[in-house]
Design a protein around this motif. Structure first.
Motif, PDB file in Angstrom:
ATOM      1  N   LEU A 195      -5.231  11.111  -8.754  1.00 41.76           N
ATOM      2  CA  LEU A 195      -3.935  10.384  -8.422  1.00 41.76           C
ATOM      3  C   LEU A 195      -3.704  10.411  -6.672  1.00 41.76           C
ATOM      4  O   LEU A 195      -3.342   9.597  -5.913  1.00 41.76           O
ATOM      5  CB  LEU A 195      -2.732  10.407  -9.212  1.00 41.76           C
ATOM      6  N   SER A 196      -3.885  11.676  -6.589  1.00 41.22           N
ATOM      7  CA  SER A 196      -3.533  12.119  -5.067  1.00 41.22           C
ATOM      8  C   SER A 196      -4.533  11.596  -4.118  1.00 41.22           C
ATOM      9  O   SER A 196      -4.210  11.384  -3.004  1.00 41.22           O
ATOM     10  CB  SER A 196      -3.506  13.668  -5.176  1.00 41.22           C
TER      11      SER A 196
ATOM     12  N   HIS B   1       0.754  -1.228   0.086  1.00 39.91           N
ATOM     13  CA  HIS B   1       0.105  -0.008  -0.071  1.00 39.91           C
ATOM     14  C   HIS B   1       1.088   1.347   0.008  1.00 39.91           C
ATOM     15  O   HIS B   1       0.539   2.276  -0.646  1.00 39.91           O
ATOM     16  CB  HIS B   1      -0.863   0.024   1.048  1.00 39.91           C
TER      17      HIS B   1
ATOM     18  N   THR C 163       2.704   1.492  -3.390  1.00 41.24           N
ATOM     19  CA  THR C 163       1.811   2.131  -4.197  1.00 41.24           C
ATOM     20  C   THR C 163       1.329   3.582  -4.235  1.00 41.24           C
ATOM     21  O   THR C 163       1.481   4.280  -5.051  1.00 41.24           O
ATOM     22  CB  THR C 163       0.461   1.180  -4.326  1.00 41.24           C
ATOM     23  N   ALA C 164       1.214   3.939  -3.211  1.00 44.16           N
ATOM     24  CA  ALA C 164       0.805   5.548  -2.799  1.00 44.16           C
ATOM     25  C   ALA C 164       1.890   6.430  -3.196  1.00 44.16           C
ATOM     26  O   ALA C 164       1.645   7.353  -3.799  1.00 44.16           O
ATOM     27  CB  ALA C 164       0.560   5.388  -1.228  1.00 44.16           C
ATOM     28  N   VAL C 165       3.291   5.866  -2.924  1.00 46.53           N
ATOM     29  CA  VAL C 165       4.474   6.656  -3.305  1.00 46.53           C
ATOM     30  C   VAL C 165       4.512   6.893  -4.894  1.00 46.53           C
ATOM     31  O   VAL C 165       4.776   8.020  -5.233  1.00 46.53           O
ATOM     32  CB  VAL C 165       5.697   6.184  -2.484  1.00 46.53           C
TER      33      VAL C 165
ATOM     34  N   LEU D  83       2.171   6.427  -7.088  1.00 50.53           N
ATOM     35  CA  LEU D  83       1.084   7.260  -7.585  1.00 50.53           C
ATOM     36  C   LEU D  83       1.462   8.708  -7.333  1.00 50.53           C
ATOM     37  O   LEU D  83       0.955   9.674  -8.094  1.00 50.53           O
ATOM     38  CB  LEU D  83      -0.152   6.799  -6.878  1.00 50.53           C
ATOM     39  N   ALA D  84       1.795   8.907  -6.134  1.00 52.51           N
ATOM     40  CA  ALA D  84       2.161  10.612  -5.796  1.00 52.51           C
ATOM     41  C   ALA D  84       3.136  10.971  -6.932  1.00 52.51           C
ATOM     42  O   ALA D  84       3.022  12.079  -7.545  1.00 52.51           O
ATOM     43  CB  ALA D  84       2.662  10.511  -4.265  1.00 52.51           C
TER      44      ALA D  84
ATOM     45  N   ALA E  51      -3.772   8.033  -3.507  1.00 45.95           N
ATOM     46  CA  ALA E  51      -2.498   7.744  -2.837  1.00 45.95           C
ATOM     47  C   ALA E  51      -2.941   7.981  -1.346  1.00 45.95           C
ATOM     48  O   ALA E  51      -2.476   7.315  -0.529  1.00 45.95           O
ATOM     49  CB  ALA E  51      -1.472   8.503  -3.139  1.00 45.95           C
TER      50      ALA E  51
ATOM     51  N   LEU F  90      -4.691   5.546   0.209  1.00 49.64           N
ATOM     52  CA  LEU F  90      -3.855   4.328   0.487  1.00 49.64           C
ATOM     53  C   LEU F  90      -2.949   4.764   1.984  1.00 49.64           C
ATOM     54  O   LEU F  90      -2.684   3.763   2.718  1.00 49.64           O
ATOM     55  CB  LEU F  90      -2.806   3.903  -0.521  1.00 49.64           C
TER      56      LEU F  90
END
Length: 78
Positions: A46-47, A8, A11-13, A15-16, A50, A53
């Motif tokens: 995207l933000s 998670h 993936t968030a990093v 996406l950011a 992210a 997540l």
């Protein structure tokens, strides 16, 4: 469960970072220096994802720690 949290977070990093890259790429295409609304909407989505997540990760970590504390308190009472 830890592996899932790492997935998670990574993936968030990703996406950011891809959202930030998208914003910068919006400056380089015609018309130069102007970011179109579609780029801003994509960056917002995207933000948001992210952030969700990151929020999910934080919520589970807090719940896990609270459960551990509650379990220790129950064991101490016995």
């Amino acid at each position: 469960m830890k592996k899932r949290l790492y997935i998670h977070l990574w993936t968030a990093v990703i996406l950011a970072l891809s959202g930030i890259a998208l914003i910068f790429m919006g400056f380089w295409v015609a018309p130069t220096g102007e970011i179109s609304n579609s780029v801003l909407i994509a960056f917002g989505e995207l933000s948001t994802f992210a952030g969700a997540l990151f929020g999910i990760d934080y919520t589970y970590k807090v719940k896990y720690k609270i459960d551990q504390i509650n379990q220790k308190e129950k064991e101490d009472v016995k």
